[in-house]
Design an enzyme around this catalytic site. Structure first.
Site, PDB file in Angstrom:
ATOM      1  N   GLU A  98      44.145  23.839  26.873  1.00 41.14           N
ATOM      2  CA  GLU A  98      44.489  24.684  28.546  1.00 41.14           C
ATOM      3  C   GLU A  98      46.126  24.357  28.485  1.00 41.14           C
ATOM      4  O   GLU A  98      45.879  23.771  28.466  1.00 41.14           O
ATOM      5  CB  GLU A  98      43.358  24.801  29.005  1.00 41.14           C
ATOM      6  CG  GLU A  98      42.529  25.701  29.197  1.00 41.14           C
ATOM      7  CD  GLU A  98      43.041  26.713  29.710  1.00 41.14           C
ATOM      8  OE1 GLU A  98      44.364  26.897  30.036  1.00 41.14           O
ATOM      9  OE2 GLU A  98      41.894  27.999  29.978  1.00 41.14           O
ATOM     10  N   ASP A 102      41.571  24.445  36.695  1.00 38.06           N
ATOM     11  CA  ASP A 102      41.298  24.611  38.152  1.00 38.06           C
ATOM     12  C   ASP A 102      40.179  24.683  38.351  1.00 38.06           C
ATOM     13  O   ASP A 102      39.087  23.314  38.863  1.00 38.06           O
ATOM     14  CB  ASP A 102      42.211  25.529  38.698  1.00 38.06           C
ATOM     15  CG  ASP A 102      42.401  25.801  40.651  1.00 38.06           C
ATOM     16  OD1 ASP A 102      41.415  24.414  40.726  1.00 38.06           O
ATOM     17  OD2 ASP A 102      43.036  26.361  41.117  1.00 38.06           O
ATOM     18  N   LYS A 130      42.840  19.748  37.722  1.00 40.27           N
ATOM     19  CA  LYS A 130      43.301  20.123  39.240  1.00 40.27           C
ATOM     20  C   LYS A 130      41.981  19.465  39.016  1.00 40.27           C
ATOM     21  O   LYS A 130      41.117  20.414  39.678  1.00 40.27           O
ATOM     22  CB  LYS A 130      43.813  21.186  39.183  1.00 40.27           C
ATOM     23  CG  LYS A 130      44.675  20.998  40.731  1.00 40.27           C
ATOM     24  CD  LYS A 130      44.842  23.242  40.963  1.00 40.27           C
ATOM     25  CE  LYS A 130      45.984  23.206  40.634  1.00 40.27           C
ATOM     26  NZ  LYS A 130      46.778  24.240  41.266  1.00 40.27           N
ATOM     27  N   PHE A 151      50.062  24.367  44.162  1.00 36.16           N
ATOM     28  CA  PHE A 151      50.719  25.841  43.121  1.00 36.16           C
ATOM     29  C   PHE A 151      51.678  25.178  42.111  1.00 36.16           C
ATOM     30  O   PHE A 151      52.699  25.380  43.006  1.00 36.16           O
ATOM     31  CB  PHE A 151      50.747  27.381  43.614  1.00 36.16           C
ATOM     32  CG  PHE A 151      50.706  28.151  43.132  1.00 36.16           C
ATOM     33  CD1 PHE A 151      49.775  28.604  42.081  1.00 36.16           C
ATOM     34  CD2 PHE A 151      51.943  28.433  42.450  1.00 36.16           C
ATOM     35  CE1 PHE A 151      49.477  29.560  40.820  1.00 36.16           C
ATOM     36  CE2 PHE A 151      52.752  29.664  41.266  1.00 36.16           C
ATOM     37  CZ  PHE A 151      51.161  30.164  41.037  1.00 36.16           C
ATOM     38  N   ASP A 158      52.969  29.894  35.128  1.00 34.31           N
ATOM     39  CA  ASP A 158      54.329  30.332  35.855  1.00 34.31           C
ATOM     40  C   ASP A 158      53.965  31.079  37.073  1.00 34.31           C
ATOM     41  O   ASP A 158      52.830  30.877  37.975  1.00 34.31           O
ATOM     42  CB  ASP A 158      53.844  32.114  34.745  1.00 34.31           C
ATOM     43  CG  ASP A 158      52.576  32.505  35.381  1.00 34.31           C
ATOM     44  OD1 ASP A 158      51.613  32.135  35.375  1.00 34.31           O
ATOM     45  OD2 ASP A 158      52.581  34.012  35.836  1.00 34.31           O
TER      46      ASP A 158
HETATM   47  P1  5GP Z   1      39.968  28.283  36.611  1.00 35.55           P
HETATM   48  O1  5GP Z   1      39.937  29.227  35.664  1.00 35.55           O
HETATM   49  O2  5GP Z   1      40.380  27.074  36.049  1.00 35.55           O
HETATM   50  O3  5GP Z   1      40.167  28.167  37.962  1.00 35.55           O
HETATM   51  O4  5GP Z   1      41.924  28.755  36.597  1.00 35.55           O
HETATM   52  C1  5GP Z   1      42.598  28.532  35.197  1.00 35.55           C
HETATM   53  C2  5GP Z   1      44.023  29.191  35.119  1.00 35.55           C
HETATM   54  O5  5GP Z   1      44.528  29.508  36.485  1.00 35.55           O
HETATM   55  C3  5GP Z   1      44.687  28.660  34.788  1.00 35.55           C
HETATM   56  O6  5GP Z   1      44.973  29.279  33.174  1.00 35.55           O
HETATM   57  C4  5GP Z   1      46.363  29.269  35.676  1.00 35.55           C
HETATM   58  O7  5GP Z   1      46.280  30.377  34.681  1.00 35.55           O
HETATM   59  C5  5GP Z   1      46.019  29.290  36.516  1.00 35.55           C
HETATM   60  N1  5GP Z   1      46.560  28.119  37.573  1.00 35.55           N
HETATM   61  C6  5GP Z   1      45.303  27.399  38.547  1.00 35.55           C
HETATM   62  N2  5GP Z   1      45.528  26.299  38.871  1.00 35.55           N
HETATM   63  C7  5GP Z   1      47.254  26.961  38.571  1.00 35.55           C
HETATM   64  C8  5GP Z   1      48.573  26.338  38.984  1.00 35.55           C
HETATM   65  O8  5GP Z   1      48.570  25.208  39.880  1.00 35.55           O
HETATM   66  N3  5GP Z   1      50.008  26.632  38.620  1.00 35.55           N
HETATM   67  C9  5GP Z   1      50.105  28.391  37.881  1.00 35.55           C
HETATM   68  N4  5GP Z   1      51.096  28.549  38.540  1.00 35.55           N
HETATM   69  N5  5GP Z   1      48.818  28.635  37.648  1.00 35.55           N
HETATM   70  C10 5GP Z   1      47.724  27.565  37.955  1.00 35.55           C
HETATM   71 MG    MG Z   2      45.739  28.904  31.432  1.00 38.57          MG
END
Ligand code: 5GP
Ligand code: MG
Length: 180
Positions: A98, A102, A130, A151, A158
């Site tokens: 990955e 987050d 994170k 972010f 992206d």
């Molecule tokens: P989760 O499902 O763990 O909440 O987040 C996964 C996805 O959220 C990541 O693969 C990414 O695409 C997006 N994401 C989470 N934090 C960030 C960030 O700080 N910046 C960006 N660009 N995408 C994030």
């Molecule tokens: Mg991802």
């Protein structure tokens, strides 16, 4: 593109040091395990390519894409499989790669899916962790760097599909968002 960045959190050298360290560890842990490496599109492509090049073991590579459902303007929080794996995971030692974990929602979804399909073991390597964002009970087995609850863009991450190709990890200038 570089002019849109307010601050750099991790340089190209920081990233290289982290991927070197992780690749050494994974080479040790997966030497006799013939892992199936599952790259989560699109953000994890840069990390995955760096990692597989540095891992001195027999391994196979496959891709999966998961995306958040958008109902109207708000995310419903449901995840949808956009692109499935080509390979069968039954009996395989799966290593998910990955870009960032987050909330943990994406990872939870993937782990449940691969478990259901009969993977022998499932572990995760993520370039970024994170931990403050976590809402789901998932553990990142291998992470490159811990990041603050901001972010971020670059090294695969992206904003509206852009900035993935920045060779470092940084924070965008607020003016970039305000223009939209
Ligand atoms: P989760 O499902 O763990 O909440 O987040 C996964 C996805 O959220 C990541 O693969 C990414 O695409 C997006 N994401 C989470 N934090 C960030 C960030 O700080 N910046 C960006 N660009 N995408 C994030
Ligand atoms: Mg991802």
């Amino acid at each position: 593109m570089n002019n849109d960045i307010e601050k750099v959190l991790f340089t190209k050298e920081d990233i290289e040091a982290a991927t070197d360290r992780l690749a050494k560890q994974l080479t040790k842990d997966y030497r006799d395990k013939n892992p199936l490496i599952v790259c989560v599109l699109t953000g994890a492509v840069l990390f995955t390519v760096d990692m597989i090049e540095k891992m001195d073991i027999m391994a196979q590579l496959d891709f999966i894409d998961v995306s958040t459902y958008f109902g109207g303007t708000e995310s419903t929080g449901n995840l949808k499989l956009i692109h499935d794996l080509n390979k069968d995971v039954r009996g395989r030692n799966v290593l998910i790669m990955e870009d960032i974990v987050d909330s943990g929602h994406t990872l939870k979804f993937l782990i449940d899916l691969l478990k259901e399909r009969g993977a022998k073991s499932i572990k995760t390597a993520s370039m970024m962790d994170k931990p403050e964002g976590r809402e789901y009970d998932v553990s990142v087995d291998y992470y490159g760097v811990r990041v603050p609850n901001e972010f971020l863009v670059g090294y695969g991450l992206d904003y509206k599909g852009y900035y993935r190709n920045l060779p470092y990890i940084g924070v965008l200038k607020p003016s970039v968002y305000q223009e939209d």
